[in-house]
Design a protein around this motif. Structure first.
Motif, PDB file in Angstrom:
ATOM      1  N   GLN A  15      21.230 -12.536  31.160  1.00  0.00           N
ATOM      2  CA  GLN A  15      21.478 -11.775  29.935  1.00  0.00           C
ATOM      3  C   GLN A  15      20.726 -12.344  28.749  1.00  0.00           C
ATOM      4  OE1 GLN A  15      24.473 -13.234  27.744  1.00  0.00           O
ATOM      5  NE2 GLN A  15      23.332 -12.253  26.104  1.00  0.00           N
ATOM      6  N   ALA A  16      20.681 -13.671  28.670  1.00  0.00           N
ATOM      7  CA  ALA A  16      20.018 -14.320  27.534  1.00  0.00           C
ATOM      8  C   ALA A  16      18.534 -13.983  27.493  1.00  0.00           C
ATOM      9  CB  ALA A  16      20.218 -15.828  27.602  1.00  0.00           C
ATOM     10  N   LEU A  56       6.515 -25.478  16.947  1.00  0.00           N
ATOM     11  CA  LEU A  56       7.528 -24.471  17.244  1.00  0.00           C
ATOM     12  C   LEU A  56       8.863 -25.118  17.580  1.00  0.00           C
ATOM     13  CD1 LEU A  56       5.782 -21.757  19.469  1.00  0.00           C
ATOM     14  CD2 LEU A  56       6.226 -21.712  17.008  1.00  0.00           C
ATOM     15  N   PRO A  57       9.973 -24.534  17.153  1.00  0.00           N
ATOM     16  CA  PRO A  57      11.288 -25.062  17.523  1.00  0.00           C
ATOM     17  C   PRO A  57      11.583 -24.813  19.002  1.00  0.00           C
ATOM     18  CG  PRO A  57      11.534 -23.018  16.301  1.00  0.00           C
ATOM     19  CD  PRO A  57      10.076 -23.382  16.236  1.00  0.00           C
ATOM     20  N   MET A  58      12.589 -25.492  19.493  1.00  0.00           N
ATOM     21  CA  MET A  58      12.911 -25.476  20.916  1.00  0.00           C
ATOM     22  C   MET A  58      13.179 -24.065  21.436  1.00  0.00           C
ATOM     23  SD  MET A  58      15.768 -27.861  22.750  1.00  0.00           S
ATOM     24  CE  MET A  58      15.738 -28.171  24.519  1.00  0.00           C
ATOM     25  N   HIS A  59      13.951 -23.265  20.706  1.00  0.00           N
ATOM     26  CA  HIS A  59      14.312 -21.938  21.216  1.00  0.00           C
ATOM     27  C   HIS A  59      13.098 -21.021  21.314  1.00  0.00           C
ATOM     28  CE1 HIS A  59      14.439 -21.082  16.854  1.00  0.00           C
ATOM     29  NE2 HIS A  59      14.217 -19.832  17.190  1.00  0.00           N
ATOM     30  N   GLU A  60      12.116 -21.200  20.421  1.00  0.00           N
ATOM     31  CA  GLU A  60      10.913 -20.372  20.496  1.00  0.00           C
ATOM     32  C   GLU A  60      10.046 -20.779  21.687  1.00  0.00           C
ATOM     33  OE1 GLU A  60       8.702 -19.747  16.932  1.00  0.00           O
ATOM     34  OE2 GLU A  60      10.498 -19.499  15.697  1.00  0.00           O
ATOM     35  N   ARG A  61      10.019 -22.067  21.993  1.00  0.00           N
ATOM     36  CA  ARG A  61       9.287 -22.515  23.188  1.00  0.00           C
ATOM     37  C   ARG A  61       9.949 -21.961  24.446  1.00  0.00           C
ATOM     38  NH1 ARG A  61       7.397 -28.765  21.702  1.00  0.00           N
ATOM     39  NH2 ARG A  61       7.404 -28.439  19.448  1.00  0.00           N
ATOM     40  N   ALA A  62      11.288 -21.951  24.452  1.00  0.00           N
ATOM     41  CA  ALA A  62      12.009 -21.414  25.604  1.00  0.00           C
ATOM     42  C   ALA A  62      11.705 -19.933  25.807  1.00  0.00           C
ATOM     43  CB  ALA A  62      13.510 -21.629  25.421  1.00  0.00           C
ATOM     44  N   LEU A  75      16.076 -21.219  36.245  1.00  0.00           N
ATOM     45  CA  LEU A  75      15.234 -20.253  36.948  1.00  0.00           C
ATOM     46  C   LEU A  75      15.542 -18.823  36.522  1.00  0.00           C
ATOM     47  CD1 LEU A  75      15.192 -21.648  40.597  1.00  0.00           C
ATOM     48  CD2 LEU A  75      13.368 -21.757  38.898  1.00  0.00           C
ATOM     49  N   ALA A  76      16.794 -18.572  36.152  1.00  0.00           N
ATOM     50  CA  ALA A  76      17.186 -17.220  35.735  1.00  0.00           C
ATOM     51  C   ALA A  76      16.467 -16.780  34.469  1.00  0.00           C
ATOM     52  CB  ALA A  76      18.698 -17.156  35.526  1.00  0.00           C
TER      53      ALA A  76
END
Length: 259
Positions: free
Chosen positions: A106-107, A72-78, A163-164
């Motif tokens: 928001q993200a 998985l790419p980084m953004h999907e793991r995040a 943490l947000a």
């Protein structure tokens, strides 16, 4: 024994003829603070890159919360809750502390700041952001620009940004790098307050902080994990002493090696 949030199995990364990680294995339990230590060039940063998805692994596997995330790419793991905080601060210097954290909120909510956004949504978002700011010790600095904060306060803000996003696992890359004693002590206190609430995998060279914070420590040398256990086990391990700790097994202050 706590449930594993992260299981890294036989992870390998090569750069030409250099093997940066060599069948590295790490298991991070639910709610624990797990430290990754080792000498310069041991492969710590490469391993964190692989876990976060910033680097593709040549072989091995990564399971996060029971799911295979190896490819998985980084953004999907995040999005799954595997969130990384970088060694160099990544904040918006011209925005306030509150606005920085509100952007992170928001993200993760998948919304955006538009002129037709309801005032109620804005109020809820900023209420969440304020709660996070207070959580990381920046409640008195809500309206200060991020670039006006001290180095230590910027690192606190960076933890707040992470943490947000409500992480299930927080990867921290040298959160105390460049800090003075007082700033380091505040960061140690912040991380201690997260124990049991947020699972943390920590790369850190300040051995005094590591021994105070970590429930479990993995030692990486030449890309291999040579030992894993609690602080006393690591201090007493003769192989670890020969390869890395030496006199640092009984530290009097932070070690100053580079990543």
């Amino acid at each position: 024994m706590s449930t594993a949030v992260l299981k890294v199995d036989k992870l390998v990364k090569r750069f030409g003829g250099l093997t940066a990680t060599d069948h590295a294995c790490v298991s991070v339990g639910q709610g624990e603070i797990h430290a990754l230590i080792g000498p310069n060039g041991a492969g710590k940063t490469t391993l964190i890159h692989q876990i976060s998805g910033a680097l593709h692994s040549d072989s091995g596997s990564i399971h996060f919360c029971g799911q295979d995330v190896t490819t998985l790419p980084m953004h999907e793991r995040a999005l799954l809750g595997l969130v990384r905080s970088y060694q160099i601060t990544s904040i918006f210097g011209r925005l306030s502390v509150l606005d920085n954290i509100a952007l992170a909120v928001q993200a993760v909510e998948g919304s955006s700041f538009r002129f037709w956004t309801s005032s109620r949504s804005d109020k809820e978002r900023y209420a969440k952001a304020q709660a996070v700011a207070e959580r990381v010790g920046l409640g008195q600095h809500l309206h200060r620009l991020a670039n006006a904060l001290s180095h230590g306060e910027q690192r606190q803000l960076e933890v707040g940004l992470a943490l947000a996003t409500r992480p299930k696992l927080l990867l921290l890359d040298e959160p105390m790098a460049g800090m003075g004693p007082d700033e380091s002590e505040r960061m140690v206190g912040l991380l201690q307050s997260l124990r049991g609430e947020t699972t943390i995998l920590l790369v850190e060279h300040d051995m005094d902080a590591v021994f105070r914070l970590a429930d479990t420590i993995s030692v990486l040398v030449f890309g291999k994990v040579i030992a894993c256990g609690d602080a006393q086990h690591i201090k007493d391990n003769p192989e670890v002493k020969r390869a890395y700790l030496g006199d640092e097994a009984h530290p009097t202050g932070p070690a100053q090696e580079a990543a």
